[in-house]
Design an enzyme around this catalytic site. Structure first.
Site: not given
Ligand code: F0G
Length: 482
Positions: A80, A132-133, A223, A266, A389, A455
């Site tokens: 832990y 980013f979303t 990022d 990623k 997208r 989405f």
């Molecule tokens: N920042 C970027 C540039 C991303 O592409 C993503 C995730 C995140 C933050 C968030 O990271 O999913 O680990 O919480 N992108 C994925 C995509 C979901 O399909 O492009 P996460």
């Protein structure tokens, strides 16, 4: 991996790895694919993996892992608190970015949550090359707003600009003047800018932005989720880095930033995330949030096995042979489609091939979600799952009206080192067929619409019976073939 010239004069992307573990996939008949799409509410997120032939929804958490990553998982130190695994991962990250502190979090958006809680106040603004979303959702949730300062060229689908993800320095200076630095929560640079087509940011641009932020006393957040694609293009397209080691480039990036965060789904080809900083004050503030929302400071909500895989994956992500497969395959697919006159984002970026649905489906108005309709049509035509997208990925404005997206893209992502070249040829062929029958594709409308990040699990329905028409045409042209 490199683009190798054959005796015939043709260039081919030559894989510098061999596949030693495989997963069987299914190609369902077109009628079944149409039925699955309908059951999934015309939202590719709601399809079941078993019904999908090639899953190009995302590269997130589905990249091929190396034998060394799997081997490392076995030596994970389960505890832990104080796990050796954490200290191994921390050392790799500190070396890589040259930053003092590391905080683990369970994925990229968890890092965004912690950073937004730390720096965003109601009424403050986060300036960025592009949103980013999940980033935007976390900033807005804290009462902030975002402003995008990417260069205008980013919105040109076809372009020769090598670094479409660059921030416009004049826009940045103007925005700081207009808002006043006290109102600015932070400036954010996203590597391999996702929503404009996986487009990179130059080191030169990062340096310029960093100089301005340091001069003004504004925090600069990076990022790094799509860092590896960005590094590939820094080396390839930025002359002064041609002979610079990827490790050196990454260290330089770290030296320009106040905070670096990443999704390890990623970067690092595992599942997790993390935040780095050398700023003690920021570190102590963010450190309090990690046990509250993620887990104890030496695992942050991640499995220690994933952390071991990540530590190895991060080191491998500085190897050009490992990181070049995605951009080279993206380029190969883009070139196949461009040769057939199909509109894709150029120059080809990282992450995936992005088809311009505004042109592909020019007869579908933006209010009927052309990129969502194209994603559904591509699945029916091929069993390939991509991701919308465009406007569906946006959120409605406060008055309930649609926020039409800058671009309507269908993203076909390449999980790293997962697909083969013949699969790329198959995708290109089915999309070419669809392009010649594009007038059959119709629009979509919402049947069930969630308020936040709609989405992910919103359900739509087609306007008219276009999916059935598409199936009939497919049978006419392909006979019994799948
Ligand atoms: N920042 C970027 C540039 C991303 O592409 C993503 C995730 C995140 C933050 C968030 O990271 O999913 O680990 O919480 N992108 C994925 C995509 C979901 O399909 O492009 P996460």
């Amino acid at each position: 991996m490199s683009n190798l010239k054959l005796f015939s004069g043709e260039n081919i992307p030559l894989e510098m790895h061999k596949v030693r573990m495989v997963q069987k996939i299914n190609l369902l008949p077109v009628e079944k694919r149409s039925q699955c799409m309908s059951e999934a509410g015309f939202n590719t997120f709601l399809l079941k993996n078993l019904d999908i032939f090639l899953d190009m929804l995302t590269d997130s958490g589905v990249n091929a892992m190396s034998e060394n990553q799997y081997a490392a998982m076995l030596q994970a130190d389960d505890s832990y608190a104080g796990s050796e695994t954490f200290y191994r991962l921390e050392k790799v990250l500190n070396d890589m970015f040259g930053m003092k502190h590391f905080l683990p979090a369970h994925q990229g958006r968890a890092c965004e949550h912690i950073i937004a809680q730390t720096l965003v106040k109601p009424g403050s603004v986060a300036l960025m090359n592009y949103h980013f979303t999940t980033t935007k959702a976390h900033i807005c949730r804290m009462g902030g707003v975002i402003e995008e300062l990417v260069i205008d060229e980013a919105f040109k689908i076809q372009s020769n600009e090598p670094f479409k993800g660059n921030m416009d320095i004049n826009k940045l200076n103007e925005a700081i003047k207009r808002h006043g630095k006290e109102k600015i929560a932070f400036v954010r640079i996203e590597a391999g800018t996702n929503l404009i087509g996986g487009q990179p940011v130059s080191l030169r641009n990062m340096r310029e932005v960093s100089n301005i932020c340091r001069k003004e006393g504004i925090k600069l957040v990076f990022d790094a989720s799509l860092l590896t694609d960005n590094l590939y293009f820094n080396k390839l397209r930025e002359a002064e880095y041609k002979n610079v080691d990827l490790f050196e480039i990454t260290r330089e990036i770290g030296s320009l930033m106040d905070i670096v965060y990443f999704s390890a789904r990623k970067l690092g080809a595992a599942r997790g995330g993390g935040i780095l900083t050398s700023d003690d004050k920021l570190f102590f503030f963010m450190r309090e949030l990690v046990p509250l929302f993620e887990g104890f400071l030496t695992y942050g909500g991640m499995s220690v096995r994933e952390m071991e895989a990540m530590a190895v994956g991060l080191q491998e992500s500085l190897d050009m042979d490992v990181i070049s497969q995605t951009p080279i395959f993206v380029e190969a697919l883009c070139n196949e489609l461009l040769a057939k006159g199909i509109p894709v984002v150029t120059p080809p970026g990282g992450l995936g091939c992005h088809i311009d649905a505004k042109q592909f489906c020019s007869h579908i108005p933006q209010s009927e979600y052309p990129a969502g309709a194209l994603a559904a049509a591509v699945f029916i035509a091929s069993g390939v799952r991509g991701m919308e997208r465009g406007t569906i990925s946006e959120q409605r404005l406060d008055d309930g009206s649609e926020h039409l997206a800058d671009m309507e893209l269908l993203r076909l992502a390449f999980p790293k080192r997962v697909f083969t070249l013949s699969q790329v040829k198959y995708i290109a062929d089915r999309i070419t067929w669809l392009f010649s029958n594009r007038s059959l594709i119709g629009g979509l409308e919402f049947a069930e619409e969630p308020k936040v990040l709609r989405f992910f699990f919103g359900r739509l329905k087609p306007k008219g019976d276009w999916p059935q028409q598409l199936v009939r045409q497919f049978r006419k042209d392909f006979g019994e073939s799948l």
